[in-house]
Design an enzyme around this catalytic site. Structure first.
Site, mmCIF file in Angstrom:
data_model
loop_
_atom_site.group_PDB
_atom_site.id
_atom_site.type_symbol
_atom_site.label_atom_id
_atom_site.label_comp_id
_atom_site.label_asym_id
_atom_site.label_seq_id
_atom_site.Cartn_x
_atom_site.Cartn_y
_atom_site.Cartn_z
ATOM 1 C CG ASN A 180 33.665 2.846 14.689
ATOM 2 O OD1 ASN A 180 32.954 3.387 15.074
ATOM 3 N ND2 ASN A 180 33.482 1.566 13.778
ATOM 4 C CG HIS A 225 23.110 -18.507 61.895
ATOM 5 N ND1 HIS A 225 22.549 -18.907 60.760
ATOM 6 C CD2 HIS A 225 23.990 -19.178 62.299
ATOM 7 C CE1 HIS A 225 23.234 -19.991 60.495
ATOM 8 N NE2 HIS A 225 24.028 -20.433 61.248
ATOM 9 C CB SER A 253 13.931 12.940 62.616
ATOM 10 O OG SER A 253 12.224 13.007 62.237
ATOM 11 C CE LYS A 272 15.127 7.935 64.331
ATOM 12 N NZ LYS A 272 14.429 7.805 63.152
ATOM 13 C CD GLU A 301 19.406 5.025 57.019
ATOM 14 O OE1 GLU A 301 18.506 4.380 57.186
ATOM 15 O OE2 GLU A 301 19.699 6.018 57.502
#
Ligand code: ARG
Length: 467
Positions: free
Chosen positions: A114, A160, A281, A287, A294
């Site tokens: 421990n 915003h 892609s 792409k 990400e």
């Protein structure tokens, strides 16, 4: 006595543990990672036992030598635990006993797994606090370099996600540098707070042997032993703190990743990622995907999960050690590995991205982000700010209805709204002037931002030179 068991703790039970219990209980597949810390802890413990005459000095010396031999074998990849080993602590002790006989069996005098595991893990976490800090310092360096090159690159600032007021890309990078500098400082704190050596806490109640806890603490780089044996073996705050610090850092990484994803979209086109740091892609030939950003954003969820897992595992545990605590290691290892791997791709991705200053300037020129400056212009000519604000609101409405911008309005048109407008309004609303004018401490004006950049570099050097 159960003679069939090879477990170190065999003795009380009349049967060997079921193999399914062994599989479930075993932690060797992940805690082998603590092998060097375990060996360091055992070297300190054996040295202390010998010094205090708790075991014969020559046996202590043999233990220390053999532990060093084992460390060398591990480094060279010559020693691996058998698949059925229980954990790193029992594996090393069994190995010593196999090689040294009695001396090996004496090592665990005045010690429990421990206090041993708490010590091993704390040593590992303390080192990782500094190693992680180094990783974030490298990211800060990259962001500061980007800032330096872009102190005059005007871009829209948002609230915003609506265009709000002009800033610069350099100022933007400095904002992220501040976040990661705070992460470095949190990791420094975590390292300092983890400065109490659990070794000598025993199973939970210390020991009757005349051990020297100051000596082992010092040998292991702690400034003192933990103050309380129960706390010594049950505390995992150091692990939680590292996870919490990494989680906060993961929030910062995720926010920056999100911006990079947005900015690299055709809609924004503020930056372009290097081909080596983007992916294609399988079906759409055009792409170019920001996978690295990400994945960094996505993997932040894993790090929060690791923190949540350990918080939850710990929250109802009575003192002192409970096996639940074995769950601490995988959570911390995973968070550290996730962040390290993410940064290894994220940092060079940031370094190699192209900043599209023209596009940023163009976006800043639309959307009336100098409207506050126009109102400030009136306010500085004695118009109460609230009236100035209303007048400019009317001007913006007029511009929208007449397909104009604040820059393409004529002075006569301005005067339809307020007589205080003069020719110099055009200078006051020029975006470069708007940015330059925001020279308040911490503001985006290039001169001011250059000062903050220098201050950030000075703070960064505290972390890089400390190594
Ligand atoms: N593998 C265990 C852990 O990681 C070591 C401590 C075992 N202690 C015990 N009393 N069973 O927590």
């Amino acid at each position: 006595m159960n003679e069939n068991s090879d477990k170190l703790w065999a003795g009380r039970a009349s049967k060997s543990a079921d193999s399914r219990v062994n599989d479930f209980n075993s932690s060797i597949r992940f805690d082998f990672r603590l092998v060097m810390e375990d060996i360091r802890g055992s070297i300190a413990h054996a040295s202390m036992l010998g010094r205090r005459g708790i075991i014969p000095a020559e046996q202590a010396a043999k233990l220390v030598d053999e532990l060093e031999v084992i460390a060398g074998e591990v480094v060279r990849g010559e020693l691996a635990p058998p698949a059925d080993a229980e954990d790193i602590h029992t594996f090393i002790e069994a190995e010593l006993t196999r090689r040294l006989g009695d001396a090996g069996k004496r090592l665990h005098t005045a010690r429990s797994r421990n206090d041993q595991v708490a010590t091993d893990f704390k040593l590992w976490v303390r080192e990782e606090c500094l190693a992680m800090r180094k990783e974030f310092a490298a990211l800060v360096r990259t962001l500061l370099n980007l800032a330096e090159k872009n102190l005059e690159t005007v871009m829209p600032g948002y609230t915003h996600l609506q265009r709000a007021q002009p800033v610069t890309f350099g100022h933007y990078m400095l904002a992220y540098a501040q976040m990661f500098l705070r992460d470095c400082s949190r990791l420094t704190d975590a390292h300092e707070r983890a400065d109490g050596c659990p070794l000598g806490s025993g199973a939970l109640a210390g020991t009757t042997h005349p051990i020297d806890r100051e000596m082992t603490a010092e040998l292991l780089g702690f400034s003192a032993p933990c103050e309380n044996s129960l706390d010594g073996v049950s505390d995992r705050d150091f692990a939680l703190e590292l996870l919490a610090d990494l989680s906060i850092a993961a929030v910062h990484l995720s926010r920056l990743a999100e911006e990079i994803i947005l900015w690299s979209s055709t809609e924004f086109s503020f930056i372009e990622l290097d081909d080596a740091f983007s992916t294609g892609s399988s079906i759409m030939p055009q792409k170019k995907n920001p996978d690295v950003a990400e994945l960094v954003r996505g993997k932040s969820g894993r790090v929060f999960g690791d923190l949540t897992a350990l918080l939850t595992a710990m929250k109802g545990l009575p003192l002192a050690y409970n096996k639940d605590m074995q769950e601490d290691k995988e959570a911390v290892f995973d968070a550290v590995d996730t962040i390290r791997l993410g940064l290894s791709a994220f940092i060079p991705m940031c370094e190699t991205m192209t900043v599209n200053a023209e596009r940023m300037r163009e976006a800043a020129g639309k959307g009336f982000i100098n409207a506050t400056d126009c109102a400030d212009y009136l306010a500085s000519r004695g118009v109460p700010f609230r009236d100035a604000y209303k007048a400019v609101g009317g001007i913006v409405k007029y511009c929208i209805e007449n397909s104009k911008t604040l820059e393409t309005m004529t002075l006569d048109e301005y005067r339809l709204f307020r007589p205080e407008f003069e020719e110099d309004v055009f200078e006051a609303i020029s975006l470069e002037k708007c940015v330059e004018g925001r020279c308040v401490y911490g503001g985006p004006a290039p001169k001011e931002a250059a000062k903050r950049l220098a201050a950030a570099r000075a703070r960064l050097s505290e972390y890089t030179e400390a190594e």
